[in-house]
Design a protein around this motif. Sequence first.
Motif, PDB file in Angstrom:
ATOM      1  N   THR A  38       0.837  -1.206   0.000  1.00  0.00           N
ATOM      2  CA  THR A  38       0.000   0.000   0.000  1.00  0.00           C
ATOM      3  C   THR A  38       0.870   1.253   0.000  1.00  0.00           C
ATOM      4  O   THR A  38       0.611   2.204  -0.752  1.00  0.00           O
ATOM      5  CB  THR A  38      -0.936  -0.025   1.233  1.00  0.00           C
ATOM      6  OG1 THR A  38      -1.667  -1.248   1.220  1.00  0.00           O
ATOM      7  CG2 THR A  38      -1.900   1.150   1.219  1.00  0.00           C
ATOM      8  N   SER A  41       2.666   1.606  -3.395  1.00  0.00           N
ATOM      9  CA  SER A  41       1.864   2.098  -4.512  1.00  0.00           C
ATOM     10  C   SER A  41       1.601   3.598  -4.390  1.00  0.00           C
ATOM     11  O   SER A  41       1.565   4.299  -5.407  1.00  0.00           O
ATOM     12  CB  SER A  41       0.617   1.233  -4.706  1.00  0.00           C
ATOM     13  OG  SER A  41      -0.503   1.823  -4.149  1.00  0.00           O
ATOM     14  N   LYS A  44       4.883   5.149  -5.697  1.00  0.00           N
ATOM     15  CA  LYS A  44       4.958   4.984  -7.151  1.00  0.00           C
ATOM     16  C   LYS A  44       4.062   5.981  -7.873  1.00  0.00           C
ATOM     17  O   LYS A  44       4.466   6.622  -8.835  1.00  0.00           O
ATOM     18  CB  LYS A  44       4.472   3.573  -7.521  1.00  0.00           C
ATOM     19  CG  LYS A  44       5.566   2.619  -7.873  1.00  0.00           C
ATOM     20  CD  LYS A  44       4.948   1.345  -8.445  1.00  0.00           C
ATOM     21  CE  LYS A  44       5.942   0.220  -8.363  1.00  0.00           C
ATOM     22  NZ  LYS A  44       5.322  -1.105  -8.388  1.00  0.00           N
ATOM     23  N   LYS A  45       2.850   6.101  -7.385  1.00  0.00           N
ATOM     24  CA  LYS A  45       1.873   6.983  -8.014  1.00  0.00           C
ATOM     25  C   LYS A  45       2.373   8.430  -7.984  1.00  0.00           C
ATOM     26  O   LYS A  45       2.303   9.149  -8.982  1.00  0.00           O
ATOM     27  CB  LYS A  45       0.541   6.861  -7.259  1.00  0.00           C
ATOM     28  CG  LYS A  45      -0.610   7.511  -7.972  1.00  0.00           C
ATOM     29  CD  LYS A  45      -1.934   7.240  -7.271  1.00  0.00           C
ATOM     30  CE  LYS A  45      -2.988   8.202  -7.795  1.00  0.00           C
ATOM     31  NZ  LYS A  45      -4.091   8.364  -6.847  1.00  0.00           N
TER      32      LYS A  45
END
Length: 316
Positions: A38, A41, A44-45
């Motif tokens: 979680t 991500s 990364k986003k």
Amino acid sequence: MAAMIILLFAIAMFPVYAHVSALSLNYYDKTCPLLEPTVTSAVKKAMMNDITVPAALLRMHFHDCFIRGCDASVLLDSKGNNTSEKAGPPNISLHAFYVIDNAKKAVEALCPGVVSCADILTLAARDAVALSGGPTWAVPKGRKDGRVSNASETRQLPAPVFNISQLQQSFSQRGLSLTDLVALSGGHTLGFSHCSSFQNRIHNFNATLDIDPTLKPSFAASLRNVCPAHNKVKNAGANMDSSATTFDNAYYKLLLKGKGLFSSDQALLTNPKTKTLVSKYASSKQAFEKAFVKSMIKMSSITGGQEIRLNCRVVN
Ligand code: HEM
Ligand SMILES: *[C@@H]1O[C@H](CO)[C@@H](O)[C@H](O)[C@H]1NC(C)=O
Ligand SMILES: *[C@@H]1O[C@H](CO)[C@@H](O)[C@H](O)[C@H]1NC(C)=O
Ligand SMILES: *[C@@H]1O[C@H](CO)[C@@H](O)[C@H](O)[C@H]1NC(C)=O
Ligand SMILES: *[C@@H]1O[C@H](CO)[C@@H](O)[C@H](O)[C@H]1NC(C)=O
Ligand SMILES: *[C@@H]1O[C@H](CO)[C@@H](O)[C@H](O)[C@H]1NC(C)=O
Ligand SMILES: *[C@@H]1O[C@H](CO)[C@@H](O)[C@H](O)[C@H]1NC(C)=O
């Protein structure tokens, strides 16, 4: 007799209690098994929209750990007259706090009230390095969040004008060695610096010299070009190394060529032990990565908090 039993029980419990506050790799295995993907991500986003995010997260974590331990004190917002760390002097490039907010929101949706902001920031810093081409590693977890953040305490951070003895003292006060100093300074492979952080080396260096003679002259000239004596450009500055979005060992290679940015970087060449380590990490990316991971885990293990904050910007 009952008192005796209670006393013995208390003595027997003490090491257990001390152990509870220790960090462990499987800390959230039962309470938040999806924590790590979680956080990854969310990092990364954010990176997809802004390549400056990884550097920001790594520096944020370092600042957090150096003041009151890694307790997310750097994330607290100022409140009324109480100005927090993020409003303190070397705040110039602290940014991307929203990435931690987003990660925390996603984690709270999965496992409410369980995961500290300090652990989320530690994981995000690890991910920032790994997603920039650097090494990855298993992060011990179980930090707690602190309740105090005071802008005047940012004076305890090492400054870019520090010499080797000042750097050594700053690190040893936190249980970190000269090896940790050299390895962690490799964090300067990522990111950007404003002119003010290396101004001392390129204008009025000392009473006799305008420019620090340890800087390669052509490099000094290029820095003076972007950072003139009375610089008016608000966000002027230079990348920390030639590949500022890639986590590699270029920082050490450049340092040996007189292309280190700060006096504190250059200072690593003024002590035989640290100089040897700079050469070692310059010639082996693998040796650097191994040392960096070891020292990051050590720095990340300076703890200090008490609670699991619900919102990373405010105490409960
Ligand atoms: C050894 C003592 C250290 C000093 C004196 C120091 C000083 C600085 C300064 C002055 C800046 C530039 C700020 C600006 O002008 O915008 C900077 C940037 C940075 N530092 Fe350090 N630092 C040190 C150690 C570390 C450590 C241990 C790490 C992480 C492991 C780190 C990671 C970074 C990163 C990633 C940036 C770039 C930030 C960005 O682009 O947003 N530094 N540092
Ligand atoms: C400011 O800090 C003081 C001392 O820690 C605390 O008593 C006070 O409530 C704080 N004020 C605000 C507005 O948070
Ligand atoms: C706190 O700030 C208020 C205004 O925001 C001011 O009136 C008051 O004197 C300040 N208190 C202290 C202790 O600095
Ligand atoms: C912050 O630290 C300074 C210096 O140690 C101290 O004078 C001040 O009272 C502190 N502020 C709060 C709100 O605790
Ligand atoms: C950064 O610190 C300076 C000097 O203490 C302060 O004036 C400024 O408002 C701070 N910036 C942020 C974004 O908090
Ligand atoms: C580092 O700076 C401090 C404070 O200015 C000074 O006392 C010390 O002698 C310096 N050490 C070295 C190795 O230059
Ligand atoms: C200026 O720096 C140079 C190089 O470090 C040194 O040789 C010189 O003595 C310094 N001058 C003064 C006045 O401190």
